[in-house]
Design a protein around this motif. Sequence first.
Motif, PDB file in Angstrom:
ATOM      1  N   GLU A 124       0.808  -1.227   0.000  1.00  0.00           N
ATOM      2  CA  GLU A 124       0.000   0.000   0.000  1.00  0.00           C
ATOM      3  C   GLU A 124       0.840   1.275   0.000  1.00  0.00           C
ATOM      4  OE1 GLU A 124       0.328  -1.528   4.214  1.00  0.00           O
ATOM      5  OE2 GLU A 124      -0.520  -2.397   2.411  1.00  0.00           O
ATOM      6  N   LEU A 125       2.151   1.164   0.253  1.00  0.00           N
ATOM      7  CA  LEU A 125       3.017   2.344   0.225  1.00  0.00           C
ATOM      8  C   LEU A 125       3.259   2.786  -1.215  1.00  0.00           C
ATOM      9  CD1 LEU A 125       5.806   1.764   2.888  1.00  0.00           C
ATOM     10  CD2 LEU A 125       3.920   3.362   2.982  1.00  0.00           C
ATOM     11  N   SER A 126       3.159   4.089  -1.447  1.00  0.00           N
ATOM     12  CA  SER A 126       3.424   4.624  -2.789  1.00  0.00           C
ATOM     13  C   SER A 126       4.939   4.747  -2.981  1.00  0.00           C
ATOM     14  CB  SER A 126       2.761   6.004  -2.931  1.00  0.00           C
ATOM     15  OG  SER A 126       3.418   6.936  -2.106  1.00  0.00           O
ATOM     16  N   PRO A 127       5.391   4.835  -4.215  1.00  0.00           N
ATOM     17  CA  PRO A 127       6.824   4.998  -4.461  1.00  0.00           C
ATOM     18  C   PRO A 127       7.404   6.228  -3.769  1.00  0.00           C
ATOM     19  CG  PRO A 127       5.720   4.424  -6.500  1.00  0.00           C
ATOM     20  CD  PRO A 127       4.655   4.631  -5.478  1.00  0.00           C
ATOM     21  N   GLY A 128       6.654   7.310  -3.720  1.00  0.00           N
ATOM     22  CA  GLY A 128       7.150   8.519  -3.052  1.00  0.00           C
ATOM     23  C   GLY A 128       7.376   8.303  -1.568  1.00  0.00           C
ATOM     24  N   GLU A 129       6.454   7.577  -0.916  1.00  0.00           N
ATOM     25  CA  GLU A 129       6.611   7.293   0.518  1.00  0.00           C
ATOM     26  C   GLU A 129       7.805   6.376   0.765  1.00  0.00           C
ATOM     27  OE1 GLU A 129       2.761   5.670   1.284  1.00  0.00           O
ATOM     28  OE2 GLU A 129       1.898   7.614   1.811  1.00  0.00           O
ATOM     29  N   ARG A 183      16.020   7.829  -7.352  1.00  0.00           N
ATOM     30  CA  ARG A 183      14.672   7.267  -7.241  1.00  0.00           C
ATOM     31  C   ARG A 183      14.608   5.910  -7.938  1.00  0.00           C
ATOM     32  NH1 ARG A 183      10.018   7.027 -10.162  1.00  0.00           N
ATOM     33  NH2 ARG A 183       8.089   7.519  -9.068  1.00  0.00           N
ATOM     34  N   GLN A 184      15.183   5.830  -9.133  1.00  0.00           N
ATOM     35  CA  GLN A 184      15.153   4.582  -9.900  1.00  0.00           C
ATOM     36  C   GLN A 184      15.916   3.469  -9.176  1.00  0.00           C
ATOM     37  OE1 GLN A 184      16.608   5.491 -13.792  1.00  0.00           O
ATOM     38  NE2 GLN A 184      14.538   5.866 -14.585  1.00  0.00           N
ATOM     39  N   THR A 185      17.064   3.793  -8.624  1.00  0.00           N
ATOM     40  CA  THR A 185      17.861   2.782  -7.928  1.00  0.00           C
ATOM     41  C   THR A 185      17.094   2.231  -6.734  1.00  0.00           C
ATOM     42  OG1 THR A 185      19.889   3.890  -8.596  1.00  0.00           O
ATOM     43  CG2 THR A 185      20.069   2.323  -6.790  1.00  0.00           C
ATOM     44  N   ILE A 186      16.458   3.110  -5.975  1.00  0.00           N
ATOM     45  CA  ILE A 186      15.703   2.670  -4.790  1.00  0.00           C
ATOM     46  C   ILE A 186      14.553   1.766  -5.208  1.00  0.00           C
ATOM     47  CG2 ILE A 186      14.232   3.451  -2.909  1.00  0.00           C
ATOM     48  CD1 ILE A 186      15.988   6.005  -2.800  1.00  0.00           C
ATOM     49  N   LEU A 187      13.774   2.193  -6.184  1.00  0.00           N
ATOM     50  CA  LEU A 187      12.615   1.409  -6.590  1.00  0.00           C
ATOM     51  C   LEU A 187      13.021   0.101  -7.291  1.00  0.00           C
ATOM     52  CD1 LEU A 187      10.257   4.258  -7.820  1.00  0.00           C
ATOM     53  CD2 LEU A 187      10.212   3.040  -5.640  1.00  0.00           C
ATOM     54  N   ARG A 188      14.108   0.126  -8.050  1.00  0.00           N
ATOM     55  CA  ARG A 188      14.583  -1.090  -8.718  1.00  0.00           C
ATOM     56  C   ARG A 188      15.102  -2.090  -7.690  1.00  0.00           C
ATOM     57  NH1 ARG A 188      17.623   1.012 -12.849  1.00  0.00           N
ATOM     58  NH2 ARG A 188      15.733   1.061 -14.062  1.00  0.00           N
ATOM     59  N   ALA A 189      15.826  -1.617  -6.666  1.00  0.00           N
ATOM     60  CA  ALA A 189      16.363  -2.510  -5.642  1.00  0.00           C
ATOM     61  C   ALA A 189      15.257  -3.181  -4.856  1.00  0.00           C
ATOM     62  CB  ALA A 189      17.282  -1.732  -4.696  1.00  0.00           C
ATOM     63  N   LEU A 190      14.142  -2.496  -4.700  1.00  0.00           N
ATOM     64  CA  LEU A 190      13.017  -3.048  -3.934  1.00  0.00           C
ATOM     65  C   LEU A 190      12.008  -3.774  -4.806  1.00  0.00           C
ATOM     66  CD1 LEU A 190      12.503  -0.106  -1.440  1.00  0.00           C
ATOM     67  CD2 LEU A 190      13.749  -2.237  -1.095  1.00  0.00           C
ATOM     68  N   GLY A 191      12.311  -3.923  -6.087  1.00  0.00           N
ATOM     69  CA  GLY A 191      11.467  -4.701  -6.976  1.00  0.00           C
ATOM     70  C   GLY A 191      10.254  -3.946  -7.501  1.00  0.00           C
ATOM     71  N   ARG A 192      10.251  -2.635  -7.387  1.00  0.00           N
ATOM     72  CA  ARG A 192       9.114  -1.850  -7.878  1.00  0.00           C
ATOM     73  C   ARG A 192       9.292  -1.400  -9.333  1.00  0.00           C
ATOM     74  NH1 ARG A 192       5.300  -0.008  -3.950  1.00  0.00           N
ATOM     75  NH2 ARG A 192       5.523  -1.449  -2.214  1.00  0.00           N
TER      76      ARG A 192
END
Length: 142
Positions: free
Chosen positions: A107-112, A130-139
């Motif tokens: 339920e957490l958005s990418p911004g959060e 932003r891309q590195t964080i979301l890619r590392a977490l599978g988003r």
Amino acid sequence: MAKAKPDDSTPEQPTAIGRLAFPPEQRAAFQRMMAEKLEQAARLDKAGKVIDRANAIRDGLIPPPWAEQLLKPASIKTKTKKEGPKERRVKTLARGIWPPDGNPPPELSPGEIIKEIGKACQKGEVVSSRQTILRALGRLPR
């Protein structure tokens, strides 16, 4: 056939009866010649199989060897990129925020998610993109 009678022949002076018809040197040469013929027959048999396969490929009965590589699934061909030090750092921070595996709730958005990771970074440490964080977490996909 009449049976051969033993006589006084020697290997140097053979008679025309049975095994004594040839001296030992000639028998050895004949055995070598027969062994060579068997080896040649085996080579010709192997060559015949290769020629038959080539003809079958030419006629389209079987696919050529290079086409077998094209038939392999695409997942085997593609390599996955190794994660870098920034991604490893993000995963370590995420495990501290969302134990035990570091996966944020859906339920957490990418911004959060990015804000939480930014808060977890120590002072003076560069926050990953932003891309590195979301890619590392599978988003984000690779």
